[in-house]
Design a protein around this motif. Sequence first.
Motif, PDB file in Angstrom:
ATOM      1  N   ILE A 220       0.866  -1.178   0.000  1.00  9.12           N
ATOM      2  CA  ILE A 220       0.000   0.000   0.000  1.00  9.12           C
ATOM      3  C   ILE A 220       0.901   1.225   0.000  1.00  9.12           C
ATOM      4  O   ILE A 220       1.726   1.400   0.904  1.00  9.12           O
ATOM      5  CB  ILE A 220      -0.928   0.008   1.226  1.00  9.12           C
ATOM      6  N   LEU A 221       0.756   2.060  -1.015  1.00  7.71           N
ATOM      7  CA  LEU A 221       1.557   3.278  -1.142  1.00  7.71           C
ATOM      8  C   LEU A 221       0.708   4.460  -0.703  1.00  7.71           C
ATOM      9  O   LEU A 221      -0.409   4.653  -1.191  1.00  7.71           O
ATOM     10  CB  LEU A 221       2.008   3.470  -2.592  1.00  7.71           C
ATOM     11  N   CYS A 222       1.237   5.249   0.229  1.00  2.00           N
ATOM     12  CA  CYS A 222       0.488   6.364   0.807  1.00  2.00           C
ATOM     13  C   CYS A 222       1.250   7.665   0.587  1.00  2.00           C
ATOM     14  O   CYS A 222       2.414   7.767   0.973  1.00  2.00           O
ATOM     15  CB  CYS A 222       0.292   6.147   2.309  1.00  2.00           C
ATOM     16  N   ASP A 223       0.596   8.629  -0.036  1.00  2.00           N
ATOM     17  CA  ASP A 223       1.225   9.926  -0.286  1.00  2.00           C
ATOM     18  C   ASP A 223       0.590  10.963   0.631  1.00  2.00           C
ATOM     19  O   ASP A 223      -0.509  11.448   0.368  1.00  2.00           O
ATOM     20  CB  ASP A 223       1.045  10.321  -1.752  1.00  2.00           C
ATOM     21  N   GLU A 224       1.254  11.265   1.746  1.00  2.00           N
ATOM     22  CA  GLU A 224       0.753  12.199   2.757  1.00  2.00           C
ATOM     23  C   GLU A 224      -0.708  11.918   3.109  1.00  2.00           C
ATOM     24  O   GLU A 224      -1.571  12.798   2.991  1.00  2.00           O
ATOM     25  CB  GLU A 224       0.927  13.645   2.275  1.00  2.00           C
ATOM     26  N   PRO A 225      -1.012  10.696   3.546  1.00  2.00           N
ATOM     27  CA  PRO A 225      -2.419  10.312   3.746  1.00  2.00           C
ATOM     28  C   PRO A 225      -3.114  11.037   4.889  1.00  2.00           C
ATOM     29  O   PRO A 225      -4.331  11.009   4.976  1.00  2.00           O
ATOM     30  CB  PRO A 225      -2.317   8.811   4.055  1.00  2.00           C
ATOM     31  N   THR A 226      -2.341  11.704   5.740  1.00  2.00           N
ATOM     32  CA  THR A 226      -2.957  12.438   6.858  1.00  2.00           C
ATOM     33  C   THR A 226      -2.747  13.944   6.719  1.00  2.00           C
ATOM     34  O   THR A 226      -2.986  14.694   7.664  1.00  2.00           O
ATOM     35  CB  THR A 226      -2.367  11.956   8.205  1.00  2.00           C
ATOM     36  N   GLY A 227      -2.345  14.378   5.526  1.00  2.00           N
ATOM     37  CA  GLY A 227      -2.020  15.790   5.327  1.00  2.00           C
ATOM     38  C   GLY A 227      -3.177  16.738   5.553  1.00  2.00           C
ATOM     39  O   GLY A 227      -2.980  17.901   5.906  1.00  2.00           O
ATOM     40  N   ASN A 228      -4.410  16.252   5.368  1.00  2.00           N
ATOM     41  CA  ASN A 228      -5.587  17.109   5.539  1.00  2.00           C
ATOM     42  C   ASN A 228      -6.361  16.805   6.815  1.00  2.00           C
ATOM     43  O   ASN A 228      -7.491  17.267   6.976  1.00  2.00           O
ATOM     44  CB  ASN A 228      -6.535  16.941   4.340  1.00  2.00           C
ATOM     45  N   LEU A 229      -5.761  16.009   7.715  1.00  2.00           N
ATOM     46  CA  LEU A 229      -6.483  15.568   8.910  1.00  2.00           C
ATOM     47  C   LEU A 229      -5.957  16.240  10.168  1.00  2.00           C
ATOM     48  O   LEU A 229      -4.788  16.627  10.239  1.00  2.00           O
ATOM     49  CB  LEU A 229      -6.360  14.046   9.052  1.00  2.00           C
ATOM     50  N   ASP A 230      -6.833  16.327  11.180  1.00  2.00           N
ATOM     51  CA  ASP A 230      -6.396  16.839  12.474  1.00  2.00           C
ATOM     52  C   ASP A 230      -5.617  15.748  13.214  1.00  2.00           C
ATOM     53  O   ASP A 230      -5.521  14.605  12.750  1.00  2.00           O
ATOM     54  CB  ASP A 230      -7.581  17.341  13.289  1.00  2.00           C
ATOM     55  N   SER A 231      -5.064  16.096  14.365  1.00  2.00           N
ATOM     56  CA  SER A 231      -4.169  15.172  15.067  1.00  2.00           C
ATOM     57  C   SER A 231      -4.896  13.896  15.506  1.00  2.00           C
ATOM     58  O   SER A 231      -4.336  12.801  15.459  1.00  2.00           O
ATOM     59  CB  SER A 231      -3.525  15.855  16.268  1.00  2.00           C
ATOM     60  N   LYS A 232      -6.154  14.017  15.917  1.00  2.00           N
ATOM     61  CA  LYS A 232      -6.913  12.844  16.361  1.00  2.00           C
ATOM     62  C   LYS A 232      -7.103  11.857  15.220  1.00  2.00           C
ATOM     63  O   LYS A 232      -6.856  10.646  15.361  1.00  2.00           O
ATOM     64  CB  LYS A 232      -8.274  13.276  16.916  1.00  2.00           C
ATOM     65  N   ASN A 233      -7.533  12.363  14.062  1.00  2.00           N
ATOM     66  CA  ASN A 233      -7.736  11.487  12.915  1.00  2.00           C
ATOM     67  C   ASN A 233      -6.414  10.974  12.355  1.00  2.00           C
ATOM     68  O   ASN A 233      -6.343   9.856  11.846  1.00  2.00           O
ATOM     69  CB  ASN A 233      -8.539  12.206  11.820  1.00  2.00           C
ATOM     70  N   THR A 234      -5.361  11.790  12.455  1.00  2.00           N
ATOM     71  CA  THR A 234      -4.034  11.335  12.035  1.00  2.00           C
ATOM     72  C   THR A 234      -3.594  10.127  12.853  1.00  2.00           C
ATOM     73  O   THR A 234      -3.140   9.116  12.307  1.00  2.00           O
ATOM     74  CB  THR A 234      -3.007  12.477  12.200  1.00  2.00           C
ATOM     75  N   ASP A 235      -3.753  10.218  14.160  1.00  2.00           N
ATOM     76  CA  ASP A 235      -3.389   9.095  15.033  1.00  2.00           C
ATOM     77  C   ASP A 235      -4.221   7.860  14.696  1.00  2.00           C
ATOM     78  O   ASP A 235      -3.706   6.734  14.682  1.00  2.00           O
ATOM     79  CB  ASP A 235      -3.603   9.470  16.499  1.00  2.00           C
ATOM     80  N   MET A 236      -5.496   8.069  14.415  1.00  2.00           N
ATOM     81  CA  MET A 236      -6.385   6.951  14.096  1.00  2.00           C
ATOM     82  C   MET A 236      -5.932   6.250  12.814  1.00  2.00           C
ATOM     83  O   MET A 236      -5.885   5.017  12.747  1.00  2.00           O
ATOM     84  CB  MET A 236      -7.822   7.452  13.943  1.00  2.00           C
ATOM     85  N   VAL A 237      -5.579   7.032  11.791  1.00  2.00           N
ATOM     86  CA  VAL A 237      -5.144   6.452  10.521  1.00  2.00           C
ATOM     87  C   VAL A 237      -3.862   5.655  10.703  1.00  2.00           C
ATOM     88  O   VAL A 237      -3.726   4.529  10.194  1.00  2.00           O
ATOM     89  CB  VAL A 237      -4.978   7.559   9.450  1.00  2.00           C
ATOM     90  N   PHE A 238      -2.901   6.194  11.459  1.00  2.00           N
ATOM     91  CA  PHE A 238      -1.645   5.464  11.656  1.00  2.00           C
ATOM     92  C   PHE A 238      -1.857   4.211  12.506  1.00  2.00           C
ATOM     93  O   PHE A 238      -1.201   3.187  12.285  1.00  2.00           O
ATOM     94  CB  PHE A 238      -0.579   6.370  12.259  1.00  2.00           C
ATOM     95  N   ASP A 239      -2.783   4.262  13.445  1.00  2.00           N
ATOM     96  CA  ASP A 239      -3.129   3.056  14.212  1.00  2.00           C
ATOM     97  C   ASP A 239      -3.708   1.985  13.280  1.00  2.00           C
ATOM     98  O   ASP A 239      -3.392   0.798  13.408  1.00  2.00           O
ATOM     99  CB  ASP A 239      -4.146   3.392  15.306  1.00  2.00           C
ATOM    100  N   VAL A 240      -4.552   2.414  12.349  1.00  2.00           N
ATOM    101  CA  VAL A 240      -5.139   1.484  11.382  1.00  2.00           C
ATOM    102  C   VAL A 240      -4.046   0.859  10.522  1.00  2.00           C
ATOM    103  O   VAL A 240      -4.033  -0.358  10.294  1.00  2.00           O
ATOM    104  CB  VAL A 240      -6.188   2.204  10.502  1.00  2.00           C
ATOM    105  N   PHE A 241      -3.117   1.676  10.041  1.00  2.00           N
ATOM    106  CA  PHE A 241      -2.021   1.147   9.232  1.00  2.00           C
ATOM    107  C   PHE A 241      -1.217   0.102  10.001  1.00  2.00           C
ATOM    108  O   PHE A 241      -0.875  -0.958   9.475  1.00  2.00           O
ATOM    109  CB  PHE A 241      -1.092   2.273   8.782  1.00  2.00           C
ATOM    110  N   GLN A 242      -0.896   0.417  11.255  1.00  2.00           N
ATOM    111  CA  GLN A 242      -0.128  -0.523  12.074  1.00  2.00           C
ATOM    112  C   GLN A 242      -0.889  -1.833  12.255  1.00  2.00           C
ATOM    113  O   GLN A 242      -0.314  -2.927  12.164  1.00  2.00           O
ATOM    114  CB  GLN A 242       0.168   0.105  13.439  1.00  2.00           C
ATOM    115  N   GLU A 243      -2.186  -1.727  12.462  1.00  2.00           N
ATOM    116  CA  GLU A 243      -3.023  -2.920  12.630  1.00  2.00           C
ATOM    117  C   GLU A 243      -3.065  -3.747  11.349  1.00  2.00           C
ATOM    118  O   GLU A 243      -3.015  -4.988  11.386  1.00  2.00           O
ATOM    119  CB  GLU A 243      -4.436  -2.486  13.026  1.00  2.00           C
ATOM    120  N   ILE A 244      -3.133  -3.067  10.197  1.00  2.00           N
ATOM    121  CA  ILE A 244      -3.157  -3.762   8.914  1.00  2.00           C
ATOM    122  C   ILE A 244      -1.881  -4.581   8.718  1.00  2.00           C
ATOM    123  O   ILE A 244      -1.911  -5.751   8.306  1.00  2.00           O
ATOM    124  CB  ILE A 244      -3.332  -2.755   7.756  1.00  2.00           C
ATOM    125  N   VAL A 245      -0.739  -3.983   9.018  1.00  2.00           N
ATOM    126  CA  VAL A 245       0.534  -4.689   8.887  1.00  2.00           C
ATOM    127  C   VAL A 245       0.570  -5.914   9.791  1.00  2.00           C
ATOM    128  O   VAL A 245       0.974  -7.002   9.385  1.00  2.00           O
ATOM    129  CB  VAL A 245       1.718  -3.736   9.216  1.00  2.00           C
TER     130      VAL A 245
END
Length: 200
Positions: A167-192
């Motif tokens: 999965i290639l991600c180009d600044e996937p949290t660039g438009n998100l606030d800190s709460k949603n940024t943390d959520m997205v990175f948690d999801v990525f870690q879980e996917i791996v």
Amino acid sequence: MKTNLLETRNLNKFFHNPIEFHVLKDINLEIYKGEFVSMIGKSGSGKSTLLYCLSTMDTDYGGELIINGQSMTGKDQTELAAIRNRHIGFVFQFHYLLPEFTCLKNVMLPALKLGQWSYEEIEVKAFQKLEQLGLGDQALKPTIKLSGGQQQRVAIARALINEPDIILCDEPTGNLDSKNTDMVFDVFQEIVELTGSTIL
């Protein structure tokens, strides 16, 4: 033993307009199955350009790109499109969802194009991906009615639907606030951890 999933050998990229600029210089990298890799660099340093080369969407480069032990260099656009759809998932800073479609239909689209499963199977898979990302209750809602963080999670579900190797991600949290940024990175870690997918 680690499996080498993606490799570049002396990858070079030039921009030619308005003047010639050598944006990627002799890039050699190896990314292994199950890794979660981050690229860090200042704006304009070539991160997005490199991702577009690695994704096979930009083929105007020198050197060699190898995915799953197979050289991508020199393949025609039809072959590359088939490889992208089966083996590579994309998450961008801008989610590129179809606003009039439901979340479920947006997630289903890449699998419908791949044609590997029946419509019913794809529908089930898409719903499972949305549930994994905490959006099962939003499945039948048009994406235009979701928040920015929810839309980005739909985009992640869409990237996962064909069970890609990377999965290639180009600044996937660039438009998100800190709460949603943390959520997205948690999801990525879980996917791996759960699927063994590779994320860059």
